[in-house]
Motif scaffolding. Structure first.
Motif, PDB file in Angstrom:
ATOM      1  N   THR A   1      25.106 -23.666   5.321  1.00  0.00           N
ATOM      2  CA  THR A   1      23.785 -23.503   4.741  1.00  0.00           C
ATOM      3  C   THR A   1      22.732 -24.380   5.378  1.00  0.00           C
ATOM      4  O   THR A   1      21.613 -24.387   4.938  1.00  0.00           O
ATOM      5  CB  THR A   1      23.847 -23.859   3.258  1.00  0.00           C
ATOM      6  OG1 THR A   1      24.452 -25.146   3.160  1.00  0.00           O
ATOM      7  CG2 THR A   1      24.655 -22.849   2.506  1.00  0.00           C
TER       8      THR A   1
ATOM      9  N   GLU B   1      15.569 -30.108  -2.686  1.00  0.00           N
ATOM     10  CA  GLU B   1      14.345 -29.840  -3.440  1.00  0.00           C
ATOM     11  C   GLU B   1      14.607 -29.898  -4.938  1.00  0.00           C
ATOM     12  O   GLU B   1      13.798 -30.398  -5.714  1.00  0.00           O
ATOM     13  CB  GLU B   1      13.854 -28.432  -3.106  1.00  0.00           C
ATOM     14  CG  GLU B   1      12.671 -28.408  -2.175  1.00  0.00           C
ATOM     15  CD  GLU B   1      12.310 -26.970  -1.854  1.00  0.00           C
ATOM     16  OE1 GLU B   1      11.360 -26.456  -2.464  1.00  0.00           O
ATOM     17  OE2 GLU B   1      13.005 -26.366  -1.010  1.00  0.00           O
TER      18      GLU B   1
ATOM     19  N   PRO C   1      17.117 -19.745  -1.940  1.00  0.00           N
ATOM     20  CA  PRO C   1      17.153 -19.633  -0.481  1.00  0.00           C
ATOM     21  C   PRO C   1      17.929 -18.382  -0.056  1.00  0.00           C
ATOM     22  O   PRO C   1      18.689 -17.821  -0.837  1.00  0.00           O
ATOM     23  CB  PRO C   1      17.903 -20.886  -0.062  1.00  0.00           C
ATOM     24  CG  PRO C   1      18.790 -21.198  -1.217  1.00  0.00           C
ATOM     25  CD  PRO C   1      18.042 -20.764  -2.450  1.00  0.00           C
TER      26      PRO C   1
ATOM     27  N   ILE D   1      23.075 -28.661 -13.575  1.00  0.00           N
ATOM     28  CA  ILE D   1      22.777 -29.609 -12.499  1.00  0.00           C
ATOM     29  C   ILE D   1      23.523 -29.233 -11.209  1.00  0.00           C
ATOM     30  O   ILE D   1      22.904 -29.136 -10.165  1.00  0.00           O
ATOM     31  CB  ILE D   1      23.130 -31.056 -12.928  1.00  0.00           C
ATOM     32  CG1 ILE D   1      22.433 -31.442 -14.249  1.00  0.00           C
ATOM     33  CG2 ILE D   1      22.796 -32.046 -11.815  1.00  0.00           C
ATOM     34  CD1 ILE D   1      20.952 -31.604 -14.173  1.00  0.00           C
ATOM     35  N   PRO D   2      24.842 -29.064 -11.216  1.00  0.00           N
ATOM     36  CA  PRO D   2      25.515 -28.714  -9.955  1.00  0.00           C
ATOM     37  C   PRO D   2      25.221 -27.269  -9.558  1.00  0.00           C
ATOM     38  O   PRO D   2      24.771 -26.479 -10.387  1.00  0.00           O
ATOM     39  CB  PRO D   2      27.015 -28.839 -10.279  1.00  0.00           C
ATOM     40  CG  PRO D   2      27.119 -29.291 -11.694  1.00  0.00           C
ATOM     41  CD  PRO D   2      25.792 -29.153 -12.339  1.00  0.00           C
ATOM     42  N   LEU D   3      25.463 -26.930  -8.303  1.00  0.00           N
ATOM     43  CA  LEU D   3      25.369 -25.527  -7.894  1.00  0.00           C
ATOM     44  C   LEU D   3      26.722 -24.829  -8.043  1.00  0.00           C
ATOM     45  O   LEU D   3      26.801 -23.717  -8.525  1.00  0.00           O
ATOM     46  CB  LEU D   3      24.925 -25.428  -6.433  1.00  0.00           C
ATOM     47  CG  LEU D   3      23.428 -25.442  -6.154  1.00  0.00           C
ATOM     48  CD1 LEU D   3      23.171 -25.433  -4.652  1.00  0.00           C
ATOM     49  CD2 LEU D   3      22.738 -24.246  -6.788  1.00  0.00           C
TER      50      LEU D   3
ATOM     51  N   ALA E   1      16.928 -28.211   5.474  1.00  0.00           N
ATOM     52  CA  ALA E   1      17.903 -28.754   4.518  1.00  0.00           C
ATOM     53  C   ALA E   1      18.231 -27.775   3.399  1.00  0.00           C
ATOM     54  O   ALA E   1      17.468 -26.852   3.105  1.00  0.00           O
ATOM     55  CB  ALA E   1      17.385 -30.058   3.922  1.00  0.00           C
ATOM     56  N   HIS E   2      19.356 -27.998   2.782  1.00  0.00           N
ATOM     57  CA  HIS E   2      19.844 -27.187   1.668  1.00  0.00           C
ATOM     58  C   HIS E   2      18.893 -27.307   0.477  1.00  0.00           C
ATOM     59  O   HIS E   2      18.292 -28.356   0.248  1.00  0.00           O
ATOM     60  CB  HIS E   2      21.236 -27.701   1.279  1.00  0.00           C
ATOM     61  CG  HIS E   2      21.954 -26.811   0.311  1.00  0.00           C
ATOM     62  ND1 HIS E   2      22.040 -27.070  -1.027  1.00  0.00           N
ATOM     63  CD2 HIS E   2      22.613 -25.654   0.505  1.00  0.00           C
ATOM     64  CE1 HIS E   2      22.732 -26.118  -1.614  1.00  0.00           C
ATOM     65  NE2 HIS E   2      23.095 -25.241  -0.715  1.00  0.00           N
ATOM     66  N   CYS E   3      18.784 -26.238  -0.301  1.00  0.00           N
ATOM     67  CA  CYS E   3      17.857 -26.214  -1.428  1.00  0.00           C
ATOM     68  C   CYS E   3      18.171 -27.251  -2.496  1.00  0.00           C
ATOM     69  O   CYS E   3      17.327 -27.588  -3.318  1.00  0.00           O
ATOM     70  CB  CYS E   3      17.846 -24.825  -2.065  1.00  0.00           C
ATOM     71  SG  CYS E   3      19.403 -24.395  -2.857  1.00  0.00           S
TER      72      CYS E   3
ATOM     73  N   MET F   1      15.818 -22.086  -7.546  1.00  0.00           N
ATOM     74  CA  MET F   1      15.635 -22.174  -6.099  1.00  0.00           C
ATOM     75  C   MET F   1      16.346 -20.944  -5.547  1.00  0.00           C
ATOM     76  O   MET F   1      17.473 -20.665  -5.930  1.00  0.00           O
ATOM     77  CB  MET F   1      16.394 -23.387  -5.546  1.00  0.00           C
ATOM     78  CG  MET F   1      15.882 -24.725  -5.993  1.00  0.00           C
ATOM     79  SD  MET F   1      14.662 -25.288  -4.827  1.00  0.00           S
ATOM     80  CE  MET F   1      13.511 -26.038  -5.940  1.00  0.00           C
TER      81      MET F   1
ATOM     82  N   SER G   1      25.517 -31.239  -4.481  1.00  0.00           N
ATOM     83  CA  SER G   1      24.185 -31.294  -5.120  1.00  0.00           C
ATOM     84  C   SER G   1      24.098 -32.478  -6.074  1.00  0.00           C
ATOM     85  O   SER G   1      23.053 -33.124  -6.188  1.00  0.00           O
ATOM     86  CB  SER G   1      23.859 -30.023  -5.910  1.00  0.00           C
ATOM     87  OG  SER G   1      24.706 -28.962  -5.618  1.00  0.00           O
TER      88      SER G   1
ATOM     89  N   TYR H   1      20.530 -17.885   1.799  1.00  0.00           N
ATOM     90  CA  TYR H   1      21.993 -17.868   1.776  1.00  0.00           C
ATOM     91  C   TYR H   1      22.556 -17.785   0.369  1.00  0.00           C
ATOM     92  O   TYR H   1      23.760 -17.692   0.185  1.00  0.00           O
ATOM     93  CB  TYR H   1      22.563 -19.094   2.520  1.00  0.00           C
ATOM     94  CG  TYR H   1      21.871 -20.375   2.171  1.00  0.00           C
ATOM     95  CD1 TYR H   1      20.820 -20.848   2.948  1.00  0.00           C
ATOM     96  CD2 TYR H   1      22.253 -21.123   1.063  1.00  0.00           C
ATOM     97  CE1 TYR H   1      20.160 -22.012   2.635  1.00  0.00           C
ATOM     98  CE2 TYR H   1      21.596 -22.296   0.746  1.00  0.00           C
ATOM     99  CZ  TYR H   1      20.556 -22.733   1.527  1.00  0.00           C
ATOM    100  OH  TYR H   1      19.906 -23.888   1.209  1.00  0.00           O
ATOM    101  N   LEU H   2      21.701 -17.867  -0.665  1.00  0.00           N
ATOM    102  CA  LEU H   2      22.194 -17.680  -2.035  1.00  0.00           C
ATOM    103  C   LEU H   2      21.634 -16.402  -2.661  1.00  0.00           C
ATOM    104  O   LEU H   2      21.817 -16.152  -3.832  1.00  0.00           O
ATOM    105  CB  LEU H   2      21.851 -18.901  -2.899  1.00  0.00           C
ATOM    106  CG  LEU H   2      22.506 -20.221  -2.489  1.00  0.00           C
ATOM    107  CD1 LEU H   2      22.027 -21.357  -3.391  1.00  0.00           C
ATOM    108  CD2 LEU H   2      24.029 -20.147  -2.551  1.00  0.00           C
TER     109      LEU H   2
END
Lengths: 450, 450
Positions: free
Chosen positions: B214, B158, A300, A321-323, B153-155, A298, B111, A302-303
Motif C-alpha cells: 500500500t 492521516e 484510498p 481504531i485499527p484497520l 504514505a498509507h491512509c 478514509m 495503524s 487500495y481499499l
C-alpha cells in the motif's frame, strides 16, 4: 460441554481445519456471493433452546465458506450484533437489520468503545458548529470541547479524553445519593461551562455501575432530572458503558437497569466478561452509524471495492481504531447457539444466586458489613473498622493464593470485592471462599488493634 | 508442519487443554513467582535451528504455567520482542533486556502503532514546550502541532492525525526521485511551518515502502540530506513503519533497507504479514519507553499492584490504546522455535525468489512493464497503455476467482500488484498465475483500442 465432549469436539475441529488446508486449492480465491448474502441463511434471532453441536458445525460449510473470510466476517458480525441487541431488547434504532441508521460492531475492549464514541462525538460536534459558523477555526472549537464522566468512572474515560485531546471533567457524586450523578449537579456544570465559553459535547455513564468491578455509581438516568434528557436537548453525545453488567440485561428481571438507553447515542458492554465469549469481545452499538464513519473515513484506492456506496454492506474499518479485523463473531455464533438464550439466562441467574449466597454469609457475620447493594454477581464488603485492617485482610487473602480479590474505594473506604465470574463456580466454592476469608479475618483482628 | 503432523499435534493440544481444565482446582489462583522470573528460564535469543515440537510443548508447563496468565503474558512478550529485535539487529537501545530505556510491545495493527507513536510524540512535545514556557495553554500548543508523512504514505497516517486532533501535512514526492522524500523539500517545509508559528513534531516514514502493498516511497533515509538527521536536530519524533518489508530484515542481505533506524524514535512491522505469525501481531519498538507511558499513564486503585514502582516489570497497558490484552507472544514463541531463524530466513528468501520468477515472466512479455524495482516479494506491473485497459484487466483477473490482485496508483498510473504471501506458494502457482494473466491480457487487448 464437559471435558470429555470437549476432547471429542476439539479433535473433530482439528480434522476439519486440516481437511480445509489440504484441499484449499479446490476453493475459489474470492467468494461468489452478493453483498448481504448471509442474513437470509440464518435465523433473525438467537435460538431460545440450544442447537446441537453437529448443526452448528454443519453451518460452517453452508453459511461461512461461501463468503470465505470476506464478506462472511463482516456480515456474520452485523447479524450477531443484531442477535445480541435483540436479546438485550435494545431500541430498534440500534439494530442494523431495520429501517434505522444504527448497528453494532465488536471492539477489543470497553476502553476502545469509550474512545471511539468520544471521537465520533468530537467530530459530530465540530461538524454541527462549523455548519453554523464556517469561518471558525477547527482548533478553536476542539480547544473548547469538554467531556464529562462521573467521579466514580473508570480511568479509561480520562484516558480517552487525553487521547482525543479534549478537556475532561468529573461530575461529583455523594454516598448519600448512592454515588449517582445528580441531574441538577450536571445541569449546573453544563451551564457554568457554557457561560465560560466551553462546549459540552460528550458524557460517558455507567449503568448499574456499582455492580461493576471498577465503577460504583448509581445509574445516571434514574435521578430526578435525568441527565439523559439533558443530553438530547444539549446535543451532548451520551455513551453508556455497562462493561460487566450488560450481560445480565438478557434476563427480563435485570433489563430495567438499562432503562434510559432510548436517550443514548452509543452503548457498550463486554460479553467476554460474563457471557461465556472468550476475550476479546466488547460489543458496541450506535444509534447513527454515519456519526462514526464521519470520524474515521478514509478511502484510498487500495481499499476501494465495488460495493462501498451501495449501502448494502458495512465497512467496519470506519467503525474502529485499527484497520485490520479478526473473525470474532464466530465465537458469538457458537456460544449463542450452543447455550441458547435460556442457557445463557440460566448462567447469569446462577451467578447472581451464588453472589446472594455469599452476601448472606457476610451479613450473618457481625464483624463484616456489605458496602453496596448486591444486585448482580459482585459483592462489595469489608470488615467494620479501619481501612488498614481491610488492607491487611486483603493481603492475607491474596497471599494464600486460594482465592483472589481486587479492592476498590467507596467514599474513602477501602472495600473488598467478591466476584463470581468463572464458568465452573459452584456453591461449594463460595462456601470454601467464605471459610478462608472468615478465618483470616479472625487472625487479622487478633493481631491489629480495633 | 504438514497436515498429517498438524492433525496429531492439534489433537495432543486439545488433550492438553482438557487436562488443564479438568485439574484447574489443583493449581494456585495466583502465581508464585517474582517479577522478572521468566527471562532466565529461556534463551536470550531465538534458536538458529528449529526446536522439536516436544521441547516447545514441555516448556509450557516449565516456563508459562508457574507465571499463569500474569506475569507470564507480559514477560514472554518482552522477551519475544527482544528475540525478534535481535533477529532484526535493531540498535541496542530498542531492546528491553539491556541498559537502554527502550523495548517492544505487540500492537494489533500497524495503524495502532502509527497512532500510539503520534500520541507519544504529541505528549513529549507538549511536555518539552511547557518546561520552557509553563504559562502557555496546552490547547495553544496542540493547535499548532504539525505531523508529516510522504504523499505516498498509507491512509492510516492521516487517520492517526484525525484521531489525535493534529494537523497533518503531506511531503510531496516525485517519480524521478523514485517517490522518495527529498531531505531539502522536507527541510523547507519545516522551516516555512516554523516561520508560520507551527510546531513540527512527528513524521512517519516507510522503509522499502515501494515494496509495500500500500505504500510506494523510497526510503526517506537514503536521500542526500537525510531527514532522519533533521528529525533528531528538530526533536521531531520519527516513526518508521515497515509493515510488510520488516520481516525481510531478518536476512542480512535485506537488513541495509533498515539503515537509519538509529535515528528513529519508534519502529513497527507486521509479523502477521510475512513471518508466519497469525493475525494479529504488529510489533512495535520504542527508543524510550517513558515517552509512551507519559502519554497514557493512569493508575487507579483497582489496577495498582505491589511491583509497579520496582522497575522490574512492564505495564503494557500504558503502551497501547486498549487496557485489556491477549497472550499473543505465545504464537511468536512457537513460530520462532518451530522454524528457527534459519527456517524463517529460508521462507523469506523463497518468496523473494518466486517474485523474481514472476518478474522474469513479465519482463519477457513486451506487452507488459514493471512499474517499480522488485526487491522483496511484491511485483508492481502493468500493461503498457492506458489506465482503463489495466483496470479492465484487473477486473477480469479478479472475476476469474483463480488469483486475486489489489491495485495501486503510481504517478497517476493504475498499477497491478502481484504479491507472494501464502505459506504454501510454489513455483507452479506463480506460473499458473502468469498463464491466467497473460491469457486475459490478450483478450483485453483484442477488445479495447490501444
Amino acid at each position: 460441554m464437559d471435558a470429555t465432549e470437549f476432547r471429542r469436539r476439539g479433535k473433530e475441529m482439528v480434522d476439519l481445519i486440516a481437511d480445509y488446508l489440504e484441499n484449499i486449492e479446490q476453493r475459489p480465491v474470492y467468494p461468489n456471493v452478493e453483498p448481504g448474502y448471509l442474513r437470509s441463511l440464518i435465523p433473525q434471532e438467537a435460538p431460545e433452546e440450544p442447537d446441537t453441536y453437529e448443526d452448528v458445525v454443519k453451518d460452517i460449510e453452508r453459511v461461512i465458506m461461501p463468503g470465505a473470510a470476506s464478506p462472511a466476517c463482516t456480515e456474520l458480525e452485523t447479524v450477531m450484533m443484531d442477535w445480541l441487541g435483540k436479546m438485550l431488547k435494545l431500541p430498534e434504532e440500534f439494530i442494523a437489520g431495520t429501517h434505522g441508521q444504527g448497528g453494532g460492531v465488536i471492539q477489543g475492549t470497553a476502553s476502545e468503545a469509550t474512545l471511539v464514541a468520544l471521537l465520533a462525538a468530537r467530530s459530530r460536534t465540530v461538524r454541527i458548529i462549523l455548519a453554523n459558523d464556517p469561518q471558525r477555526p477547527e482548533t478553536d472549537i476542539t480547544s473548547k470541547l469538554v467531556a464529562y464522566a462521573s467521579d466514580q468512572a473508570h480511568c479509561s474515560v480520562e484516558r480517552a479524553g487525553m487521547i482525543g485531546g479534549v478537556r475532561m471533567k468529573k461530575i461529583p457524586t455523594k454516598q448519600s445519593n448512592k454515588y449517582a450523578v445528580h441531574g441538577e449537579t450536571f445541569l449546573k456544570m453544563i451551564q457554568e461551562d457554557k457561560a465560560a465559553g466551553l462546549i459540552p459535547f460528550y458524557v460517558r455513564t455507567e449503568h448499574t455501575t456499582f455492580f461493576e468491578r471498577t465503577k460504583h455509581t448509581h445509574p445516571i438516568l434514574r435521578t430526578e432530572h435525568t441527565p439523559s434528557i439533558l443530553c438530547n436537548a444539549e446535543q451532548i453525545w451520551m455513551h453508556i458503558d455497562a462493561a460487566y453488567a450488560g450481560s445480565s440485561f438478557i434476563c427480563p428481571e435485570f433489563r430495567p437497569l438499562l432503562n434510559g438507553i432510548e436517550f443514548a447515542d452509543s452503548f457498550n458492554f463486554n460479553p467476554h466478561k460474563w457471557l461465556l465469549v472468550n476475550f476479546d469481545c466488547s460489543t458496541m452499538w450506535v444509534r447513527d452509524r454515519s456519526d462514526l464513519i464521519g470520524a474515521f473515513k478514509m478511502d484510498p484506492l487500495y481499499l476501494k471495492h465495488d460495493h462501498q456506496e451501495s449501502g448494502l454492506i458495512t465497512d467496519y474499518r470506519h467503525w474502529q481504531i485499527p484497520l485490520g479485523r479478526r473473525f470474532r463473531s464466530l465465537k458469538m455464533w457458537f456460544v449463542f447457539r450452543m447455550y441458547g438464550l435460556k442457557g445463557l439466562q440460566d448462567y447469569i441467574r446462577k451467578h447472581v444466586e451464588l453472589a446472594k449466597e455469599f452476601e448472606t454469609l457476610v451479613r450473618a457475620d457481625p464483624r463484616f458489613e456489605i458496602s453496596a447493594d448486591v444486585i448482580l454477581a459482585l459483592v462489595c464488603f469489608r470488615l467494620k473498622g479501619s481501612n488498614e485492617m481491610n488492607e491487611v485482610l486483603l493481603k492475607r487473602i491474596n497471599n494464600g493464593k486460594k482465592i483472589h480479590l481486587v479492592p476498590c474505594q467507596l467514599s474513602g473506604q477501602f472495600v473488598l470485592r467478591f466476584a463470581i465470574c468463572a464458568r465452573t463456580t459452584e456453591s461449594r466454592h463460595v462456601r470454601e471462599a467464605w471459610r478462608i476469608i472468615s478465618q483470616l479475618a479472625e487472625e487479622v483482628m487478633q493481631e491489629l488493634p480495633h
